[in-house]
Scaffold this active site. Structure first.
Site, PDB file in Angstrom:
ATOM      1  N   THR A  31      52.391  82.841 -10.617  1.00  0.00           N
ATOM      2  CA  THR A  31      51.504  83.347 -11.668  1.00  0.00           C
ATOM      3  C   THR A  31      51.519  84.879 -11.717  1.00  0.00           C
ATOM      4  O   THR A  31      51.621  85.472 -12.787  1.00  0.00           O
ATOM      5  CB  THR A  31      50.048  82.901 -11.384  1.00  0.00           C
ATOM      6  OG1 THR A  31      50.083  81.528 -11.011  1.00  0.00           O
ATOM      7  CG2 THR A  31      49.176  83.087 -12.601  1.00  0.00           C
ATOM      8  N   GLY A  86      42.061  92.209  -5.610  1.00  0.00           N
ATOM      9  CA  GLY A  86      42.797  92.061  -6.865  1.00  0.00           C
ATOM     10  C   GLY A  86      42.801  93.278  -7.767  1.00  0.00           C
ATOM     11  O   GLY A  86      43.420  94.295  -7.453  1.00  0.00           O
ATOM     12  N   ILE A  95      40.509  95.410  -8.543  1.00  0.00           N
ATOM     13  CA  ILE A  95      39.639  96.547  -8.206  1.00  0.00           C
ATOM     14  C   ILE A  95      40.459  97.590  -7.445  1.00  0.00           C
ATOM     15  O   ILE A  95      41.026  97.273  -6.402  1.00  0.00           O
ATOM     16  CB  ILE A  95      38.458  96.094  -7.322  1.00  0.00           C
ATOM     17  CG1 ILE A  95      37.612  95.032  -8.033  1.00  0.00           C
ATOM     18  CG2 ILE A  95      37.609  97.285  -6.912  1.00  0.00           C
ATOM     19  CD1 ILE A  95      36.470  94.488  -7.171  1.00  0.00           C
ATOM     20  N   GLY A 123      40.573  75.242 -10.039  1.00  0.00           N
ATOM     21  CA  GLY A 123      41.678  76.055  -9.537  1.00  0.00           C
ATOM     22  C   GLY A 123      41.229  77.299  -8.797  1.00  0.00           C
ATOM     23  O   GLY A 123      42.033  78.182  -8.487  1.00  0.00           O
ATOM     24  N   GLU A 148      41.831  76.103  -3.027  1.00  0.00           N
ATOM     25  CA  GLU A 148      42.994  75.297  -2.667  1.00  0.00           C
ATOM     26  C   GLU A 148      42.542  73.892  -2.271  1.00  0.00           C
ATOM     27  O   GLU A 148      41.369  73.670  -1.947  1.00  0.00           O
ATOM     28  CB  GLU A 148      43.710  75.923  -1.460  1.00  0.00           C
ATOM     29  CG  GLU A 148      44.073  77.383  -1.623  1.00  0.00           C
ATOM     30  CD  GLU A 148      45.277  77.597  -2.513  1.00  0.00           C
ATOM     31  OE1 GLU A 148      46.133  76.692  -2.579  1.00  0.00           O
ATOM     32  OE2 GLU A 148      45.362  78.656  -3.157  1.00  0.00           O
ATOM     33  N   LYS A 190      41.510  90.897   4.164  1.00  0.00           N
ATOM     34  CA  LYS A 190      41.278  92.034   3.267  1.00  0.00           C
ATOM     35  C   LYS A 190      40.435  93.102   3.970  1.00  0.00           C
ATOM     36  O   LYS A 190      40.695  94.295   3.842  1.00  0.00           O
ATOM     37  CB  LYS A 190      40.586  91.547   2.001  1.00  0.00           C
ATOM     38  CG  LYS A 190      41.467  90.601   1.172  1.00  0.00           C
ATOM     39  CD  LYS A 190      40.655  89.860   0.122  1.00  0.00           C
ATOM     40  CE  LYS A 190      41.505  88.862  -0.655  1.00  0.00           C
ATOM     41  NZ  LYS A 190      40.686  87.945  -1.470  1.00  0.00           N
TER      42      LYS A 190
END
Lengths: 433, 433
Positions: free
Chosen positions: A13, A135, A137, A188, A191, A206
């Site tokens: 994706t 992501g 940010i 989605g 997982e 992170k």
């Protein structure tokens, strides 16, 4: 006008979104950077798959390491994931060849970030990973560049959208954990095996990167205390609400006298904090510096948001804006002094199922007093099955003033030994102004 | 290790904070950039004044332009303020001499930003102004670098702490505008002459810069529709609260079919928006891109926060991270197509003092219908003096569905001519999901 030739490994994706964004914004990116940024070679698992993008004229490599070594690329983008090979070998190969790398791979960097940064430094190749944390940010750039004049005291964040989605729905709609998790899987957001998200490991990866950027320490994911959200009940979220808090899974790194305390756990935060109001899959990071307190709120995952971070890094590469992966040269990064969790200081929310007989409350209160723990409030709930408490037992909720983790653990062990509680006590740390 | 020699003009609160921050963080900044960043020359109004910093060994210039031309500085920091000379002449002189400039001067850039960027481009000198917009919030870097892959649709923000302080206190404590303003002045949040802040001009200057960065247009402060907060009453804030909104002074730039609409005015925003929850002097900026929606919350003013932004820019200069002042070369910036405010579309909050006699409501409703305006709600308040309404008149609050500014203005003119309202109607634009 010189071209920046991109080699891209991983066409899921995010990879597809990167290809599309580079095409859609080609003219603008060229104007910004003075270079055209173009994917010239790719690698992915299956060559034939229709991904809805035109790869004609783009070289194909079956082996991502071969792609990383392709002498006709200027920058290597790693979007395969996984903390070992081939991702690690490919990133190392590109860096060793003096090629800058852009990656979204938090697991890889949390475990091998320092080693890879060193490979890059040795060959003067920069390592970019904005997409690996929160992501869309731009927290990596913010810590690495914008707040460079600050001494950072604390970084904390909602870094996992799956957990925040579940906690938001539990709190707002009073739906139990399992049902929310099932919905997250259906949508989605989670997982099939949700362990990695809901047990806090994704947040920890992170956080490990944020800690290094904020405090100039070596990335050390193993130094992080990790607790997930599995044990949280509606009773906990309702009690939090009544007490003026929201419960969030936070990653927190804070400078203490003992060193840098790194922890991931459900946390009660005052409702009026910006971070408390972040709901659904949205992420947020708060930074407390000596000059600036900043909160950034935005999408933590998804193809477009992650691609935005990757493309931002590619623009930096095209503009020649490099710098050290973790803000400082590897040689200047300090070993992460691990502040032991037992010494953590703060307020605590404690929910126990107390045996419904005379003397129980007195015993609990005495054990607290023995450890010097002051109580801000005690609430006793009428017996109910819904909270997972047997009718014969009583839910007792205690809010402590600041104390140590050690003291709380000793009290829990003591009252368990005293036989006045049944089952596992619920302990949630509180963060306050 | 090479030194980055800083010439600093302006030794007010921010200038002093910059000197202190560079000293305090010297070792860290040197590690980050590979260079020591040091103030070697300064200029300010009075040489003798005790500022609590040690300026021995630092060259003094009475004339900031002479400082900007000093061949023995590598970068010029302008913290004097003012949209004309000497700030303008000094910045232009430094840029013309090929010296990068860091400035916190929003008024200067709002009026002469494009011209100065051009001077810099001609001599390859970069122009940095993170501190000019929203103080310690790194929104310039975020728009210029991090979100470079996004097509931005909308930028909006709480860009003036004085106004947000006043509106927060009015809403939370039900204290009238004048009393809140007096408190803001007493606390040093507002100037003795508060016009610049509360009438929206300060917000407009910052918005002009954000618009250019977000949309690749030429800075054009004159294209901004500006309305301040002076006319807001407690009745308006209470009505907003009941309707699920907060009232904020927003700067908004949005891409429309007519061009870029730039406006500064009190705005009703849904309570659950992150920006609605920003209280006190804190600033916030929200960016809506095609890939990422981001909100940044932090300090918009103050010595330390502004110094943090200036030092962040100096770190970029030391690292050689330049780029175009407004993201694109001046030649690529488009003229700002000014979307006329009459064409603005959205919902409206309208409060009128209606004459208390039969037929008034019917007249207002008919005029709305004539312009094709649908009403979401009508609330009639019982007569009261507190809201500034004479006892004989009735406060009527109308919430419209999306319509145009033009239509609303025509209705207001018509009902005034009909003689069914007294005084000035209050009109507040609504932003919604």
């Amino acid at each position: 006008m010189s071209q920046l030739k991109v080699g891209l490994a991983g066409l899921g994706t995010v990879g597809v979104a990167v290809v599309q964004m580079l095409e859609r914004q080609a003219a603008e990116i060229e104007a910004r950077t003075g270079r055209s940024v173009k994917v010239v070679a790719v690698s992915a698992r299956s060559k034939g798959k229709d991904r809805g993008i035109d790869l004609s004229g783009v070289r194909w490599h079956d082996d991502p390491v071969a792609l990383a070594r392709d002498p006709d690329i200027d920058v290597f983008v790693e979007l395969m994931g996984g903390d070992g090979d081939p991702a690690k070998a490919a990133v190392a190969a590109a860096l060793a060849a003096g090629r800058p790398v852009v990656t979204a791979n938090k697991a890889l960097l949390a475990h091998h970030g320092v080693e890879l940064a060193q490979v890059g430094e040795a060959s003067n190749a920069t390592l970019h990973f904005e997409a690996a944390v929160a992501g869309g940010i731009p927290i990596v750039k913010t810590l690495r560049e914008a707040l460079g004049g600050n001494r950072i005291e604390r970084v904390s964040g909602i870094l996992n959208g799956t957990c925040n989605y579940i906690l938001t729905r539990m709190a707002d709609e009073k739906i139990a954990f399992d049902a929310c998790l099932a919905d997250a899987q259906r949508l989605g957001y989670a997982e099939a095996d949700p362990t990695f998200d809901i047990d806090g490991f994704d947040t920890a990866h992170k956080l490990a990167l944020l800690t290094s950027l904020a405090f100039g320490t070596k990335v050390d994911a193993d130094a992080i205390y990790v607790e997930g959200i599995r044990s949280l009940t509606l009773a906990d979220l309702e009690a939090a609400d009544e007490l003026g808090f929201k419960v969030k899974l936070l990653g927190v790194a804070v400078r203490t006298e003992e060193g840098i305390e790194q922890r991931v756990h459900p946390t009660m935060v005052p409702k009026h904090w910006p971070i408390a109001q972040v709901s659904g899959v949205t992420n947020a990071v708060a930074v407390n510096g000596d000059a600036v307190n900043l909160t950034l709120v935005g999408p933590g995952a998804g193809g477009a948001a992650t691609a935005s971070a990757v493309v931002g890094d590619l623009i930096d590469v095209a503009r020649g804006n490099g710098g050290f992966a973790f803000g400082l040269p590897v040689a200047a990064l300090q070993p992460a002094q691990r502040a032991p969790m037992q010494r953590h200081e703060g307020g605590y929310y404690i929910r126990v199922a107390a045996v419904n007989k005379p003397g129980t409350a007195a015993t609990i209160a005495r054990r607290m007093a023995e450890e010097g723990i002051s109580l801000e409030s005690i609430v006793q709930r009428r017996p109910q099955r819904a909270a997972g408490v047997e009718p014969n037992d009583v839910a007792v909720i205690l809010i402590t003033y600041a104390t140590t983790e050690d003291a709380v653990r000793r009290v829990m062990a003591a009252i368990e030994a005293d036989g006045v509680i049944v089952g596992q006590p619920q302990v949630i740390r509180i963060e306050k102004d």
